[in-house]
Design a protein around this motif. Structure first.
Motif, short mmCIF file in Angstrom:
data_model
loop_
_atom_site.label_atom_id
_atom_site.label_comp_id
_atom_site.label_asym_id
_atom_site.label_seq_id
_atom_site.Cartn_x
_atom_site.Cartn_y
_atom_site.Cartn_z
N THR A 223 41.82 -94.61 25.64
CA THR A 223 42.59 -95.15 24.28
C THR A 223 43.46 -94.08 23.92
OG1 THR A 223 40.77 -94.61 22.81
CG2 THR A 223 40.71 -96.96 23.86
N MET A 224 44.32 -94.77 23.09
CA MET A 224 45.09 -93.80 22.37
C MET A 224 45.50 -94.12 21.08
SD MET A 224 48.62 -94.42 21.76
CE MET A 224 49.60 -96.03 21.98
N ASN A 225 45.82 -93.25 20.16
CA ASN A 225 46.27 -93.71 18.75
C ASN A 225 47.40 -92.70 18.43
OD1 ASN A 225 46.18 -94.59 16.12
ND2 ASN A 225 45.35 -92.82 15.44
N LEU A 226 48.55 -93.23 18.00
CA LEU A 226 49.70 -92.56 17.63
C LEU A 226 49.37 -92.01 16.03
CD1 LEU A 226 52.45 -91.41 17.72
CD2 LEU A 226 53.45 -93.62 17.39
N SER A 227 48.89 -91.08 15.73
CA SER A 227 48.26 -90.53 14.77
C SER A 227 49.09 -89.79 13.68
CB SER A 227 47.13 -89.78 14.74
OG SER A 227 47.07 -88.64 15.49
N VAL A 228 50.36 -88.96 14.09
CA VAL A 228 50.88 -88.29 13.23
C VAL A 228 52.40 -88.12 13.96
CG1 VAL A 228 51.56 -86.03 12.57
CG2 VAL A 228 49.15 -86.63 12.63
N ILE A 229 53.48 -88.33 12.91
CA ILE A 229 55.05 -88.12 13.53
C ILE A 229 55.51 -87.24 12.36
CG2 ILE A 229 57.16 -89.27 13.54
CD1 ILE A 229 55.78 -91.68 14.46
N HIS A 230 56.18 -86.36 12.71
CA HIS A 230 57.01 -85.52 12.10
C HIS A 230 58.42 -85.62 12.44
CE1 HIS A 230 53.64 -83.54 10.25
NE2 HIS A 230 53.17 -83.24 11.29
N ALA A 231 59.36 -85.77 11.54
CA ALA A 231 60.95 -85.96 11.79
C ALA A 231 61.67 -85.86 10.48
CB ALA A 231 60.91 -87.03 12.60
#
Length: 361
Positions: A223-231
């Motif tokens: 499974t995967m979880n998109l947990s952090v985005i920096h932009a």
């Protein structure tokens, strides 16, 4: 039970989060003092300022080891004041994992006192306890460091499962960073730039595709979880860099290196994979067979999370993950432990240790 519940309350009152490292130290010293006050020999250890306490019947060696941790995730201050209500004990760390430290301490004390009353030497006791201070941030300076110096035949990580469920398998962890790069420009003239956020968004959908359509009983698949985005740094500027971090959980059916290579080949962004954390898979063990023979209402099962049990394989230590009932309340504002389950767990562990002492493996 009253002693275990009251001791758990004492431990909950320490705000032992990793933003308050001094509280982890105070909690560990409290445990050291408690053990010594009950004439239990113990060793206070530190690795990179992370404390652990080891209490073994013989030097560095024990047939059965109970492992627990005293560090907890962040919480508002009121959660560090324990509340006992309707057969439950509420508070940060009530189920994850301070009840386990308290139960281990009381069980060790009572087994030693029982042996003394029978005129038996401490060396006959087949039980040791390890309490660590960094499970919530990886366990590298706690369990991994301490286990390297302990010789045991079977470890029970009291940090999961339920009284009626012994965990014999946990997923591995992979942290995957995806970094997209573009070309900066003024926000009023976006055609002169290359938007890294848009590139990252497209690649995130590609990564997601590697986890869609998977089916297995109990979701035992990766499974995967998109947990952090920096932009982005300014509203009127085309961003030239953006990054996302994925929390990937994998099973024994996955080739992690091959998965990372496939993802890198499918996206335009840079893919950076941290060294994967291993799975925990409990090997066959006579100790587990003996425990299940005593715990007739308990079955084995799997868990999607991870714990310090993953280090057992590194040191070739057979073991399991087990614990009291908390109704999946870990890390929540309603975190609690079912007090009746503490009694059942203590009774089973006490009978198990006695069985091993009377009939060594």
């Amino acid at each position: 039970m009253r002693e275990i519940v009251d001791l758990t309350k004492d431990l909950i009152r320490f705000k032992s989060t990793h933003t308050r490292s001094e509280e982890i130290q105070k909690c560990a010293r409290f445990i050291e003092t408690w053990l010594k006050d009950h004439d239990i020999a113990c060793t206070f250890m530190e690795s990179n300022a992370v404390p652990s306490i080891r209490a073994l019947p013989a030097r560095h060696q024990t047939p059965v080891l109970l492992m627990a941790h005293i560090d907890v995730v962040n919480a508002a201050d009121p959660l560090f004041e324990p509340i006992e209500k309707d057969g439950r004990l509420y508070g940060r760390g009530a189920i994850d994992d301070k009840y386990a430290a308290a139960l281990s301490m009381v069980l060790l004390k009572n087994r030693i006192q029982s042996n003394h009353q029978r005129g038996l030497d401490d060396g006959i006791l087949p039980l040791g306890v390890l309490i660590t201070g960094d499970e919530e941030v990886g366990g590298y300076d706690g369990a991994r460091s301490a286990l390297s110096g302990i010789n045991c035949d079977f470890c029970i990580a009291l940090d999961g499962g339920r009284v009626d469920k012994i965990v014999v398998k946990e997923k591995g962890i992979l942290r995957l960073k995806v970094v997209a790069r573009g070309k900066t420009a003024h926000g009023a003239r976006p055609w002169k730039g290359e938007n890294a956020i848009e590139r990252l968004m497209a690649d995130c959908l590609v990564v997601k595709g590697f986890f869609e359509g998977l089916t297995a009983p109990e979701h035992w698949h990766r499974t995967m979880n998109l947990s952090v985005i920096h932009a982005g740094g300014s509203v009127n500027q085309v961003p030239d860099e953006a990054e996302a971090i994925f929390d990937i959980r994998y099973t024994e059916h996955d080739d992690v290196d091959d998965l990372v290579q496939q993802i890198q080949a499918a996206v335009t962004s840079q893919v950076i994979a941290q060294e994967p954390e291993p799975l925990f898979i409990s090997p066959e063990s006579t100790y587990l067979e003996r425990l299940l023979a005593l715990a007739t209402d308990t079955r084995t099962g799997i868990a999607h999370g991870a714990s310090d049990a993953r280090f057992l394989s590194q040191f070739n230590i057979p073991g399991i993950v087990w614990g009291a009932d908390g109704n999946s309340s870990q890390h929540s504002t309603e975190e609690h432990v079912e007090i009746q389950s503490l009694s059942r767990l203590y009774d089973l562990l006490d009978r198990f240790v006695n069985d091993i002492q009377e009939n060594p493996i």
